[in-house]
Design an enzyme around this catalytic site. Structure first.
Site, PDB file in Angstrom:
ATOM      1  N   ASN A 168      17.314  22.189-105.832  1.00  0.00           N
ATOM      2  CA  ASN A 168      18.109  23.047-106.717  1.00  0.00           C
ATOM      3  C   ASN A 168      19.327  23.633-105.988  1.00  0.00           C
ATOM      4  OD1 ASN A 168      16.950  24.911-105.022  1.00  0.00           O
ATOM      5  ND2 ASN A 168      15.834  26.044-106.600  1.00  0.00           N
ATOM      6  N   ASP A 178      13.538  30.698 -92.172  1.00  0.00           N
ATOM      7  CA  ASP A 178      12.685  31.322 -93.188  1.00  0.00           C
ATOM      8  C   ASP A 178      11.202  31.153 -92.865  1.00  0.00           C
ATOM      9  OD1 ASP A 178      12.634  28.573 -93.640  1.00  0.00           O
ATOM     10  OD2 ASP A 178      13.711  28.673 -95.520  1.00  0.00           O
ATOM     11  N   GLU A 193      17.625  31.034-103.182  1.00  0.00           N
ATOM     12  CA  GLU A 193      17.531  30.331-104.449  1.00  0.00           C
ATOM     13  C   GLU A 193      18.810  30.548-105.282  1.00  0.00           C
ATOM     14  OE1 GLU A 193      15.306  28.236-104.713  1.00  0.00           O
ATOM     15  OE2 GLU A 193      13.251  28.972-104.766  1.00  0.00           O
ATOM     16  N   HIS A 210      19.272  25.082-102.964  1.00  0.00           N
ATOM     17  CA  HIS A 210      19.032  26.229-102.087  1.00  0.00           C
ATOM     18  C   HIS A 210      19.226  25.860-100.614  1.00  0.00           C
ATOM     19  CE1 HIS A 210      14.360  25.522-101.946  1.00  0.00           C
ATOM     20  NE2 HIS A 210      14.865  25.122-100.801  1.00  0.00           N
TER      21      HIS A 210
HETATM   22  C1  GLP Z   1      12.232  24.354 -98.109  1.00  0.00           C
HETATM   23  C2  GLP Z   1      12.940  25.057 -96.955  1.00  0.00           C
HETATM   24  C3  GLP Z   1      14.376  24.635 -96.854  1.00  0.00           C
HETATM   25  C4  GLP Z   1      14.467  23.120 -96.922  1.00  0.00           C
HETATM   26  C5  GLP Z   1      13.943  22.642 -98.237  1.00  0.00           C
HETATM   27  C6  GLP Z   1      14.065  21.142 -98.418  1.00  0.00           C
HETATM   28  O1  GLP Z   1      12.410  24.974 -99.318  1.00  0.00           O
HETATM   29  N1  GLP Z   1      12.891  26.470 -97.064  1.00  0.00           N
HETATM   30  O2  GLP Z   1      14.938  25.138 -95.657  1.00  0.00           O
HETATM   31  O3  GLP Z   1      15.804  22.736 -96.748  1.00  0.00           O
HETATM   32  O4  GLP Z   1      12.573  23.000 -98.282  1.00  0.00           O
HETATM   33  O5  GLP Z   1      12.928  20.507 -97.925  1.00  0.00           O
HETATM   34  P1  GLP Z   1      12.799  18.988 -97.636  1.00  0.00           P
HETATM   35  O6  GLP Z   1      13.619  18.728 -96.419  1.00  0.00           O
HETATM   36  O7  GLP Z   1      11.346  18.756 -97.394  1.00  0.00           O
HETATM   37  O8  GLP Z   1      13.310  18.257 -98.828  1.00  0.00           O
END
Ligand code: GLP
Length: 241
Positions: free
Chosen positions: A135, A67, A142, A137
């Site tokens: 959440n 993404d 989402e 995702h």
């Molecule tokens: C973002 C990314 C996700 C990732 C998520 C969790 O939203 N788009 O791919 O898994 O953050 O992030 P973190 O690893 O910092 O908790």
């Protein structure tokens, strides 16, 4: 889904880095699906060490990211393109032409989504690394994203914007939209590994592994994947028993 619970973040990172190492040793031309966020940084650090110590080479590897934020240029320090260079690509022998990430500043986001979806059809991931949103995702899919979704533009939820604001100066600077690989494309990877660390992820981890398979928790779809492993530290796994 296979579940591995580790003592801590470092042990989690080591297990995932070794999965990548095994994948690339078995197939030097492997396609890796890569994720951003703080969770995979420890794994990427180990991959850089493996590469430096000549245990592995990325020379023929392709990397396809999940993404990118809409509106951030690839050289913006908050972009995921920049993140990947900083945390992995700049310190390994990967060919930049073999790294792919959606373009968040494309003139037509619809065309960009189509281009990326087509690209994903030619680059089936041998191993997809995933983080987990608080959440539930995956990528930026989402809650309530259809399981048959392909690459699309998403309006980020207030929760996600608040979670990700820790990396920005102020919540008002967090982009409100992103382009993400869709759920059906994530599910096409031959092998998936999902990482989670810390108590903030415990509820999402529980819903992903023990919960009903529902679009309300996008990660729950991974229960249907034929080869998916969750690598969790103790705090993220706390609600499982
Ligand atoms: C973002 C990314 C996700 C990732 C998520 C969790 O939203 N788009 O791919 O898994 O953050 O992030 P973190 O690893 O910092 O908790």
């Amino acid at each position: 889904m296979r579940v591995i619970v580790t003592e801590n973040y470092d042990e989690m990172s080591k297990i995932v880095a070794e999965m990548v190492l095994t994948t690339v040793q078995a197939n030097p031309r492997a396609t890796l699906g890569l994720a951003t966020g703080s969770t995979p940084i420890g794994c990427y650090k180990l991959l850089k060490e493996f590469c430096r110590d000549k245990k592995m080479s990325f020379a023929k590897v392709s990397a396809v990211n999940l993404d990118e934020y809409v509106g951030l240029d690839k050289d913006d320090v908050q972009s995921y393109a920049y993140f990947m260079r900083r945390h992995l690509f700049d310190d390994v022998d990967i060919d930049g032409d073999n790294t792919f990430i959606p373009n968040g500043t494309a003139a037509s986001l619809a065309d960009e989504c189509e281009r990326y979806a087509n690209l994903l059809q030619s680059y089936r991931r041998d191993l997809q690394i995933l983080g987990l949103g608080g959440n539930g995702h995956i990528g930026f899919n989402e809650p309530n994203t259809p399981f048959d979704s392909v690459t699309h533009v998403v309006d980020l939820t207030p929760n996600t914007i608040a979670d990700n604001s820790r990396l920005f100066g102020d919540v008002s600077e967090v982009p409100t939209r992103a382009i993400t690989m869709g759920i059906s494309e994530i599910m096409k990877a031959k092998k998936v590994v999902v990482l989670a660390s810390g108590s903030g992820k415990a509820r999402a981890v529980y819903n992903m592994i023990r919960g009903e398979i529902t679009a309300a928790c996008p990660a729950s779809v991974l229960q249907r994947h034929p080869d998916c492993t969750a690598v969790l530290d103790k705090s993220a796994a706390a609600l499982l028993n």
